[in-house]
Each structure stands twice: as structure tokens, then as C-alpha cells.
Design an enzyme around this catalytic site. Structure first.
Site, PDB file in Angstrom:
ATOM      1  CG  ASN A 151      -0.282   0.015   2.506  1.00 33.10           C
ATOM      2  OD1 ASN A 151       0.877  -0.368   2.613  1.00 33.10           O
ATOM      3  ND2 ASN A 151      -0.976   0.491   3.512  1.00 33.10           N
ATOM      4  CD  GLU A 247       5.910  -0.153  12.807  1.00 28.85           C
ATOM      5  OE1 GLU A 247       6.746   0.396  13.527  1.00 28.85           O
ATOM      6  OE2 GLU A 247       4.696  -0.212  13.106  1.00 28.85           O
ATOM      7  CB  CYS A 281      -1.384  -0.249   8.850  1.00 27.44           C
ATOM      8  SG  CYS A 281      -0.320   1.176   8.963  1.00 27.44           S
TER       9      CYS A 281
END
Ligand code: NAP
Ligand code: G3P
Length: 471
Positions: A151, A247, A281
Site C-alpha cells: 500500500n 509494523e 494500517c
């Protein structure tokens, strides 16, 4: 058809095997990249290891001068990079270009922060060691494996690669399949910047086929990974001694505690939930609000959602196709489950293959999957909860712990609630977001391990080297 190759030891690799990248908007090939095999990947690590000591020996300002040529090449090719990105991940052109320019800002700030990674100097006096002076500088860890998600294929890659390189590490970089064209393009920029051989290597190939090979190489000194919980946990489970920064996913809650600025709250919630079609996210992925406020807030949210344009990246639509049909099927499944269990669809619940209209779902309850799972798509659940204590309890019940938002004009109440929410960061009166990029960025629980952000990345990719002077 764009054809970009893997990049090892400053050579473009063509082994005759290709990985096709599908354009999410046309569902036709956007291009293809080399599909590397194990032996190729091992060559990348050998190249990185062989180059590391000489690269680290360069003065910091020498490394920065080389990396600045890379940075300048990004600006020179910014429109082409943005176009490639929009074709391979369906991010609209405006946001794709914004990602490229945001990356240049990160690079510039990283150069300045690297100059201030001053050594720690200590005397031993406090422990009775009067004649000892310790100087602890930060030095490169060695070979860094950087793995990025689809993304932010440019930003989240170089937010790892540049801090690693500037501190004297060398890098093996694995872009996401959807993002590999953007990732492989970086090799062209590296050549333009006269990168020394082997300091930066791009290994392309489908993660499920080459991921284990890439993450198991003994030359790895540190892995910086951004992606899903599932893959992150696979890497974590390898249990190697390699340092990790992970992450991972998120299920960021927004807690609305008063009705004193509902227009602002609604605007933040909608942009936070539906930016890049919810494929962030840090997207707001659930709203907690009591009935009384919800009866006023939800109609305003609905008004904002109805205005979101739906279309193609070229049209700069706010909502563009999600990354693939597998993803849209998963998202639709969460919506259908909520509907079957009594939730109320206020807008959306409409799709054309992987183009999904923004969907607002009210009266979502904890028995629904949508209350807990990460859709990574354009859907926003409203959970009506009539006490702040219950909101905090439900927020913390999630296995995720990335970020949260608290909307409340009474700052004492906002801070006291924020302190009770188990996430890396809580945003008061704004949507959750990674930026500004100089801030530490972290997730707890299933949302990650370690910390990103510019200075934190420089620290995580280096270690102390102590020199103690006895006099
Ligand atoms: P993903 O499927 O986990 O993939 C992430 C990266 O891992 C890709 O480069 C992927 O390559 C690679 N990979 C796949 N299998 C691997 C393996 N066995 N070993 C090593 N690497 C492997 O995630 P995504 O779909 O790209 O991104 C969406 C997820 O990432 C969401 O959960 C989102 O919340 C999370 N995310 C988190 C952050 C954050 O900063 N916390 C930022 C962005 C995204 P392939 O594409 O070739 O499989
Ligand atoms: O999902 C990418 C994550 O890093 C969020 O970035 O800037 O959209 O909050 P941002």
C-alpha cells in the site's frame, strides 16, 4: 508492457522467469518483474555483505552526497514513478505523487537526523571508576533486509532503505508483488546516482514462493518488515537472533466522547477510514459512540461518505479499486456477516469486481466479524456503546494495538482516556496516521514489534560501538 528486473550487485537480473503484476483497475497486466530463484537471492546477500565494509568506511557526508543524487533522481522522475505506482496498486495519481514527494521529505530529514546521531560520552565516576571515559558511537549493524507492503510501495520501502544506507548498512530489499514495479524502478535511480556496487539490491519474486529463502539467509543482521500480522508472525516464529522491526496490521478505534464539533469529527473519521480505499494500517476501522451522540453524528458521517467519488486512479477518484478480487471478496464477507447478524447498511454495500463503494455500517455489535477483523478496504463500522469504560474495554479487547483516535474537546478527559487505550499512539481530535514521519511510529500486541519513524529507524539499524579510555 513494463518490464523491470531484479537488481543484484548493480546488475539487472534476467533469469528468464517472470512475475506478472496485475493492474487492479483494469485487471490486466501492468508489467512484469524478474521472478528470482534461491541461488539469485543468495547472490544478493553476498553482494550486500561484500560491499558493506567499504560503504561503512565512507564518511557520513560522502554517503549522504551519493544518496542525495538518488533523492534528486526521484524528483526528476516523480511523475513516472507516480504513474507506475497508480497502475500497479490503484492509488489515485494525486496520492501516488504525494507519496513520492513525502518520501523525498523523509529522505531530507533523515540526512539531517543522521548528522545528529552523536556518540554517547560517559565518565565512570558515578560507579567509582574515576579514570575511565566511555565513548559509545552508533555504527552499522551490517546487512539489512527491508520488506515492504503493497500500500505504500515507495514510501514504506525507502523509509527503511535510506536510514539503513545512510548509517553504513547495505540493503537487500523485497518489494511486495503489487509494488514490485515501483520497487524495481528504484534500481534505475540507484544506477543514476552511481551507487557503489552491492550496497542496494532488489530481490523480486512472490512472497509465498521466495519469502522463506529471503528471510532465512545467514547474512542478515536485521529485518525491517511492514505487512500483515500473519507474515510478520511467520518471520517472528523463525526465532533467529536477527534483530526485528515489525509494523503489522491495525484495527484503529475512534472513540467519540462529546458532540461539540461533530462536523470536524465526521470529516476526520471519514478521511481516516476511507483514505486509499481503507487500505492503510492506520485507517480508522471502528467507531465507538453512545446512542445519543450517534443519532447526530452518524447522519453527518453518512453525508460525507456519500460525497466520496468512486472511480479510477486516473480520475483521481477518492475510492479506487482495492488491490485484488481476493481482497474484495474478504471485505464483502465481513459486510455480509454483519448484515446477517443485524447490522444496518446506511450506504454502499455495492461492488463491481474489486471496485467497492464506501460502505457505512451502523449498529455493529461485538458478535460480528467486522467488529474485530481488519478489512483493509472501504468499510466503516459504527458500534454504539453507552459508556466510556465499555468503549475502552472493547477498544483494548482487540488483538491489534496500532493507533486510536479520541474525539473530545475536554483535553483532560481526552488524555485520561488516551492513557487507558492499549495502542502505540492515540491521536486526540484527529484521524489516526503515521505522519508526521519524524514521530516514532509503533504498534503493540499483534500490530508490531520495535519502532519506526526517522530517528527510531536510524537507531534500530545501528548498534553501539564503545571505546573506553583509561587515563
Ligand atoms: P503482506 O501480504 O503481509 O505482505 C507484506 C510483504 O511481505 C510483501 O512484500 C510480501 O511479498 C512479503 N511476504 C509475503 N510472504 C512472505 C514470507 N513468507 N516471507 C517474507 N516476506 C513475505 O501484507 P500486504 O498485503 O502487502 O499489506 C497489507 C497488510 O500490511 C495489512 O495487514 C496492513 O495492516 C499491513 N500494513 C501495516 C503497516 C504498518 O506500518 N503497520 C503499513 C502498511 C501495511 P508478496 O507481496 O510478494 O507476497
Ligand atoms: O499503512 C501504511 C501506514 O504506514 C499508514 O501510513 O501515513 O497513511 O497513516 P499513513
Amino acid at each position: 508492457m513494463r518490464e523491470l528486473k531484479a537488481f543484484i550487485n548493480n546488475e539487472f537480473i534476467n533469469n528468464g522467469e517472470w512475475l506478472e503484476i496485475i493492474n487492479p483497475t483494469t485487471l490486466l497486466p501492468a508489467g512484469k518483474v524478474t521472478a528470482l530463484k534461491a541461488e539469485d537471492i543468495n547472490k544478493a546477500y553476498s553482494a550486500a555483505r561484500n560491499a558493506q565494509k567499504d560503504w561503512e568506511k565512507l564518511a557520513l557526508l560522502e554517503r549522504i552526497s551519493i544518496l542525495k543524487k538518488f533523492r534528486d533522481a526521484i524528483l526528476k522522475h516523480q511523475d513516472e514513478i507516480a504513474k507506475i505506482m497508480s497502475e500497479e496498486i490503484a492509488k489515485n495519481l494525486k496520492d501516488s505523487l504525494a507519496e513520492v514527494l513525502r518520501t523525498v521529505e523523509i529522505i531530507d530529514y533523515t540526512f539531517e537526523e543522521a548528522k545528529r546521531m552523536d556518540p554517547l560520552a560517559m565518565t565512570g565516576e558515578g560507579m567509582g571508576a574515576k579514570n575511565k571515559l566511555g565513548i559509545f558511537e552508533r555504527v552499522a549493524k551490517g546487512v539489512i533486509l527491508a520488506i515492504s507492503p503493497f500500500n505504500y510501495p515507495f514510501n514504506l520501502a525507502l523509509a527503511k532503505i535510506i536510514p539503513a544506507l545512510v548509517m553504513g548498512n547495505t540493503v537487500v530489499f523485497k518489494p511486495a508483488t503489487a509494488g514490485s514495479l515501483t520497487g524495481a524502478y528504484m534500481a534505475k535511480l540507484a544506477i543514476e546516482a552511481d551507487f557503489p556496487k552491492g550496497i542496494f539490491n532488489v530481490v523480486t519474486g512472490r512472497g509465498r514462493e521466495v519469502g522463506d529463502i529471503i528471510t532465512s539467509n545467514p547474512e542478515i543482521d536485521m529485518i525491517s518488515f511492514t505487512g500483515s500480522v500473519g507474515i510478520g508472525n511467520q518471520i517472528r516464529a523463525k526465532g533467529s537472533s536477527t534483530d526485528l522491526v515489525l509494523e503489522l496490521g491495525g484495527k484503529d478505534p475512534a472513540l467519540v466522547l462529546d458532540d461539540r464539533d461533530l462536523e470536524k469529527y465526521a470529516s476526520e473519521i471519514v478521511t481516516g477510514a476511507f483514505g486509499y480505499s481503507g487500505q492503510r494500517c492506520t485507517a480508522i476501522k471502528r467507531v465507538f459512540v453512545n446512542d445519543q451522540i450517534a443519532d447526530k453524528l452518524v447522519p453527518i458521517i453518512k453525508k460525507h461518505v456519500e460525497k466520496l467519488s468512486v472511480g479510477t486512479p486516473e480520475q483521481n477518484a477518492f475510492i479506487t479499486p482495492v488491490i485484488d478480487e481476493k481482497s474484495s471478496d474478504f471485505i464483502q464477507g465481513l459486510i455480509d456477516d454483519a448484515k446477517q447478524k443485524g447490522a444496518k447498511i446506511l450506504f454502499g454495500d455495492k461492488r463491481e469486481k474489486n471496485l467497492m463503494w464506501p460502505t457505512l455500517v451502523d449498529y455493529v455489535t461485538p458478535d460480528m466479524k467486522l467488529a474485530w477483523e481488519e478489512p483493509f478496504g472501504p468499510v466503516l463500522p459504527i458500534l454504539r456503546v453507552n459508556s466510556i469504560e465499555e468503549m475502552i474495554k472493547l477498544a483494548n479487547k482487540s488483538n491489534f494495538g496500532l493507533q486510536a483516535s479520541v474525539f473530545c474537546q475536554d483535553i483532560s478527559t481526552a488524555i485520561n482516556v488516551a492513557k487507558q487505550i492499549e495502542t502505540g499512539t492515540v491521536n486526540i481530535n484527529s484521524k489516526s496516521q503515521r505522519g508526521p514521519d519524524c514521530f516514532p511510529f509503533l504498534g503493540i500486541k499483534d500490530s508490531g514489534e520495535g519502532v519506526q519513524g526517522i530517528r527510531e529507524s536510524l537507531i534500530s539499524m545501528t548498534r553501539y560501538k564503545g571505546i573506553v579510555i583509561n587515563y
